[in-house]
Structure formats: structure tokens, C-alpha cells
Design an enzyme around this catalytic site. Structure first.
Site, short mmCIF file in Angstrom:
data_model
loop_
_atom_site.label_atom_id
_atom_site.label_comp_id
_atom_site.label_asym_id
_atom_site.label_seq_id
_atom_site.Cartn_x
_atom_site.Cartn_y
_atom_site.Cartn_z
N GLU A 217 0.77 -1.24 0.00
CA GLU A 217 0.00 0.00 0.00
C GLU A 217 0.81 1.30 0.00
O GLU A 217 0.70 2.12 0.93
CB GLU A 217 -0.97 -0.01 1.19
CG GLU A 217 -1.99 -1.14 1.09
CD GLU A 217 -2.98 -1.15 2.25
OE1 GLU A 217 -2.78 -0.40 3.23
OE2 GLU A 217 -3.96 -1.91 2.17
N GLU A 380 -5.54 -7.76 -0.72
CA GLU A 380 -6.31 -7.68 0.52
C GLU A 380 -7.76 -7.37 0.17
O GLU A 380 -8.05 -6.46 -0.61
CB GLU A 380 -5.76 -6.60 1.46
CG GLU A 380 -4.39 -6.90 2.02
CD GLU A 380 -3.91 -5.83 2.99
OE1 GLU A 380 -4.75 -5.02 3.45
OE2 GLU A 380 -2.69 -5.77 3.27
#
Length: 599
Positions: A217, A380
């Protein structure tokens, strides 16, 4: 079924707990796996011209896995090892059909292992995990965290689980993922590259570790001061440029690894005159999201820049997979959910598949798979689906739409997460890692790779997926799956002879012997103490005997594919009394430690 050792054997093992014994640790110089000679190199995956991930024979595969964190937060091991048996947890993951394990780590822990630095702490329950102690007994001294990790890699191979290592943060910290970039004040970009190169080199001869997620991320906006961008520059915060460096560091060491490249958070609306120097908010058009300077996204999910500036891996391009993340309204109340009311008690919400695609998914990441530009792995996704945490049903609706879209488009994915201690999503475990969440699992299950009759498919050509699944070779019509025992022995039986090939760290031996009867009453010991039939006596034999004693439903003769074999039971019965018991395990341990001269 569990691999747990009950407290009843503590008294038996206590006498040995403090004795020196180091044979259970894994050498740090080189990774070795007990398997057939080419079994460590036949499962590498690649991307074909149709943007499909395929095996060595060009057969498409579907990576459908789960996340399990802990190494990134300071535990030095998977979270939950403080209360649960790690091997049993891996059994749960495999038996429930998750063929890929995404493991968040940090640059810091990889460099610690590379340099052989000691563990500051390790959150291991030694009584629940005797296999992960130096002595191999309950209450023993925890092994070094890297040795434990290598044992996990070995177990994953035997269970049909492949591994994707994820650099979740630079510095080990439970909040480390909040830092926007792949480097910080403690660990530089060079440190990150060194860690990637070392890890890739260490496992280049073990296709259990099949992929690397370069950085979790990347995110941030200009107003934050530190932010990741995506363009054609060589600026220090250009994630596309850094990802190409990171991929090269990995692939120069192991050109067979799949490389997962995540996106960023925001991308400028260049068509409206904005650029990377624009502030995050245009207050003159504050109430109109279409006139704000940036297209927003979840952290690591924005791939708008890849349209004009795709990641270029050169000769390694066939190893590239883009990897977005996606979450629902219980994590953050994004505009595209059109929510009314306060979380979690939304009074209304308005979104469906088409609105999510039109307003967010398609231009942000879905175009990559819809236009066959690249395969995607949703690194995710997850969240609450129970009435207590999702009373409005908004989160469950989003999860359902995403799950079904990933099935439709064959998007690879790793569910977030196995852990119960993810505060905004929950996980597949609860009650201090002691219980499996059947409701959540049944929701995820349709998106796992399985046959029409519900048998889960591993990414390994030899080893099947868990207890009842199948191997890749079996799925595509090849050889039947190999069911490992406590050591990995490849055995082929014909009508007249048995050929066994056993590979250890130092040698490979092949012997051909006449077929013998499996009637225990007719068997004689071939090597006293050799319970697992690997032609040597060590702590693994004692462990197997204790497993038979404490978990007979799984390990007693004839109960499952990992049960002790008749010959092994005869070999292990060394205490002079008929039948296996903990006394046999104790004698085998004493023999290995030199406390008794013979069995």
C-alpha cells in the site's frame, strides 16, 4: 484435526527440557527442503500473452489464498503463536482450501535474518508449539525466528500451500503500514533492495516461496508531505520507478518469482489542469468530487498511472502481476458507496456491481483485467459479515459483489485475513485463535479454487491441497497426488517391488526392496526408533510418537494420510510394552540425546 500436544506429557518431557539439543534448527547458510530432486523447481508460475498466470506446462492456475500477519508487527512470528499451534493453524488453512499464504514482513526483519542478529522478542507459546523449540519439547527454548520461518516453509510445502512474502513496512511496527513509502528514516531504499535481493536468493531453489509483493500500500497525498506518485520520472517517491528497481533486485536472483506490484492512493486529474504539485482539495469546488484535483482510491489500489506508464520489467515482463486492495464501508465510508447514516448503522446505501465499476473499479484497476493487459491479484479484501458488526448489511453487500466479480474475471486474491486481531475487518479465527469462523469461511469458500465436486486444488504439481484436496498434476490429468508423512518420501508401489526415493539436505538415495506385508503381527523392526521411516532416528520420530498418543484421530495407524505406518509403529515401540505411548517417545529422545546407548 489438531497437532496440539496436551499438557499430560509435560512431566515426561520435563526431564529433557534443559538439555542441549540443536539438531532441530534449520541452518541459516542455505535453505534446504526434503523432497525429490526437481520438486523444488517445477511449480514456478509465469504470465502468458493472454494475461493469464500459468504453470510450467502453460496450464492456467488460480491463486486463492489468505493473509496471516505477525512478522511485520514485532511478534517475530505469526500472531496467534502465543496461544495456538502454528502447524495446526497451517493445517486449517490448507484443509480449508487456501492455496497461497501472503505473509506480511518488514525490511527490518529480513535484514535481521540476513545478518544473523538476535531476536528482540518472540511471541511463541512453547507449550503449544514444542516443534518450534530447540529441544523439541513442551516448554523448551524457542528456536531462532528465522529457523521457525524455515520450518513454516517446509510445512507449507508438505500441505500444498505456496507463499507470497509481502514487504508490509520498512521498520517493524504494528502501525508501520501507515508510513507512505517503501523507505523511512531507519531503512533506506537501498536497504529495501538489499532485503529483497537476499530473500529472493535464499529461496531461489524452493518454489514454495512463489511470489513477492514488493511493498504494501504505497500511498499519501501532497498535503501529507510524504506521498507516492506514479509517472515517468526517476523521482525518489515515484513508485513505478521504485517497483522496477525492486523487481530487478528480486528477479536478478530468481527470475522465476512472480512479482506483485501494488498501486498508489491518488492520481491527478490532468485533464482539468491539475498535477502532482496540486493540493489535495480545491476548496472553490469543495462539494463537487468531480472537480477535485485527484482521483482517490484505497491505499495501494490506484493504477490509473499504469495506462500511460506501465511497469517495465524488460526480459522479466512475464513475471509481473498488478495487485490492488479493496475494502468496504466499514473500513472507510468512500463516496462510491453512497452511504447515509453513521457507521455501522447506515440507514441507506446505494451501490451495485455496475455502479462500483463505473464510479471506481474500472478506471482504477479493473481495466487491467477487462482489457487483458495484466493479471490481477487482490492482495487484501475482507471484512465483517455478521449482524453485530454489519447491522445494515452494506459491508456484506460490497463483499458479495467483489467476491463474485473476482470469480467471474478469475482475479487472484488473498483474503484479509486469518488473524482475529484485525480490528476493522476481523478474520477467520476467533476466541484467541482457538476457533474457526464457519460463517465467514462459508462466505469466502465459493471464491477458492476447487473442482466441480468441491476438492480444493493446490499450486503444487506433487503435493495436494490439504487433507482432501488434489495437486495441480492431478487436476490436469497427470500423476495422482503425493500424501506426505512427517518426512517427505516419494513412494511408488508396483505388484512386485517398492521403489523409494528419499532426499535429505546432503544426499539422495534410491533403494529397491521386495514388497512386505503390512500386517503388524508379521513385521519386525527395521530400525528401532525410526517411527517416520526416514532410515534415521531423531527428534522427529519422538514427535510423531507423541502425536499418535495425543491425537490418535489423526495420527494413529490407518486414521488419515499422515498416520503412522505399520512398520513405523513397530520400529517406535521401544519401551518393552506392546503399543505406543509417551514412554516410547521419551526413550527415543533420550537415545538421540545420548542418555541411553541403545533402543
Amino acid at each position: 484435526m489438531s497437532n496440539l500436544f496436551i499438557k499430560g506429557i509435560a512431566a515426561i518431557t520435563a526431564a529433557i527440557t534443559l538439555l542441549p539439543f540443536a539438531a532441530s534448527t534449520v541452518p541459516a547458510e542455505k535453505n534446504t527442503v526434503s523432497a525429490a530432486a526437481d520438486d523444488c523447481h517445477d511449480d514456478w508460475l509465469h504470465v502468458n500473452d493472454n494475461a493469464e498466470v500459468v504453470d510450467k506446462d502453460g496450464n492456467p492456475v488460480w491463486m486463492t489464498g489468505v493473509n496471516w500477519f505477525g512478522y511485520n508487527v514485532g511478534s517475530q512470528i505469526f500472531d496467534g503463536a502465543w496461544s495456538a499451534n502454528v502447524n495446526h493453524c497451517l493445517d486449517l488453512i490448507a484443509d480449508h482450501g487456501f492455496n497461497l499464504l501472503r505473509v506480511p514482513m518488514s525490511t527490518q526483519i529480513l535484514l535481521q535474518w540476513k545478518n544473523g542478529e538476535p531476536d528482540p522478542i518472540i511471541k511463541l507459546n512453547e507449550y503449544k508449539n514444542p516443534e518450534l523449540t530447540v529441544e523439541g519439547v513442551e516448554g523448551g527454548k524457542p528456536m531462532y525466528s528465522f529457523d521457525i520461518w524455515n520450518q513454516v516453509v517446509k510445512w507449507c510445502k508438505e500441505k500444498g500451500i505456496k507463499i507470497m512474502m509481502d514487504i508490509h513496512c520498512a521498520t517493524t511496527n504494528a502501525a508501520g503500514h501507515n508510513y507512505a513509502l517503501w523507505y523511512d528514516s531507519n531503512y533506506s531504499e537501498k536497504d529495501w533492495l538489499d532485503a529483497l535481493a537476499w530473500f529472493s536468493d535464499y529461496y531461489k531453489d524452493d518454489d514454495t516461496v512463489i511470489a513477492i509483493d514488493l511493498k504494501n500500500e504505497p500511498h499519501g497525498k501532497k498535503d501529507d508531505g510524504i506521498f507516492a506518485k506514479w509517472d515517468g520520472s526517476s523521482d525518489a517517491n515515484n513508485w513505478r520507478c521504485a517497483a522496477e528497481k525492486g523487481a530487478k533486485a528480486c528477479l536478478d536472483k530468481n527470475p522465476n518469482l512472480l512479482i506483485m506490484v501494488e498501486g498508489i492512493e491518488v492520481y491527478p486529474r490532468f485533464e482539468k489542469g491539475y498535477d502532482w504539485n496540486s493540493n489535495s482539495v480545491d476548496y472553490a469546488h469543495y462539494d463537487d468530487p468531480n472537480y477535485q484535483p485527484y482521483y482517490g482510491a484505497w491505499w495501494g489500489a490506484n493504477f490509473r498511472g499504469a495506462k500511460d506508464y506501465p511497469v517495465d520489467l524488460g526480459k522479466y515482463q512475464s513475471q509481473l502481476v498488478y495487485s490492488p486492495h479493496d475494502y468496504g464501508p466499514l473500513v472507510w465510508e468512500q463516496d462510491w458507496f453512497h452511504l447515509v447514516g453513521k457507521k455501522p448503522n447506515f440507514t441507506s446505501y446505494k451501490f451495485d456491481k455496475e455502479s462500483l465499476l463505473d464510479e471506481y473499479w474500472r478506471d482504477t484497476w479493473a481495466y487491467l483485467v477487462e482489457e487483458n493487459i495484466s493479471p490481477l491479484l487482490m492482495g487484501e479484501w475482507g471484512g465483517f459479515i455478521d449482524k453485530k458488526n454489519d447491522p445494515s448489511g452494506a459491508n456484506t453487500q460490497w463483499l458479495t459483489i467483489l467476491r463474485d466479480y473476482m470469480k467471474e474475471k478469475r482475479i487472484h486474491h488473498t483474503f484479509w485475513c486469518f488473524n482475529e486481531n484485525s480490528s476493522d475487518t476481523g478474520g477467520l479465527m476467533y476466541d484467541n485463535f482457538q476457533k474457526w469462523d464457519d460463517e465467514k469461511y462459508e462466505f469466502v469458500k465459493p471464491a477458492l479454487w476447487q473442482t466441480e465436486d468441491g476438492r480444493f486444488i493446490s499450486l503444487d504439481h506433487k503435493y495436494p491441497m490439504g487433507k482432501d484436496g488434489i495437486s495441480l498434476s492431478e487436476y490436469y490429468g497427470g500423476e495422482p497426488s503425493t500424501r506426505p508423512t512427517s518426512t517427505q518420501t516419494d513412494t511408488t508401489t508396483t505388484s512386485s517391488a517398492t521403489t523409494t526415493t528419499t532426499t535429505t539436505a546432503s544426499e539422495t538415495t534410491t533403494t529397491v526392496t521386495a514388497t512386505v506385508s503390512e500386517d503388524p503381527s508379521e513385521l519386525k523392526p527395521t530400525l528401532k526408533g525410526d517411527a517416520n521411516l526416514d532410515k534415521q532416528v531423531n527428534i522427529a520420530d519422538a514427535v510423531l510418537v507423541m502425536q499418535v498418543s495425543t491425537n490418535p484421530d489423526k495420527y494413529a495407524q490407518g486414521k488419515s494420510d499422515v498416520s503412522i505406518k505399520p512398520q513405523g509403529e513397530v520400529n517406535a515401540d521401544v519401551d518393552g510394552k506392546k503399543g505406543l505411548s509417551n514412554a516410547d517417545a521419551l526413550l527415543i529422545q533420550k537415545f538421540k540425546l545420548g542418555l541411553v546407548k541403545s533402543l
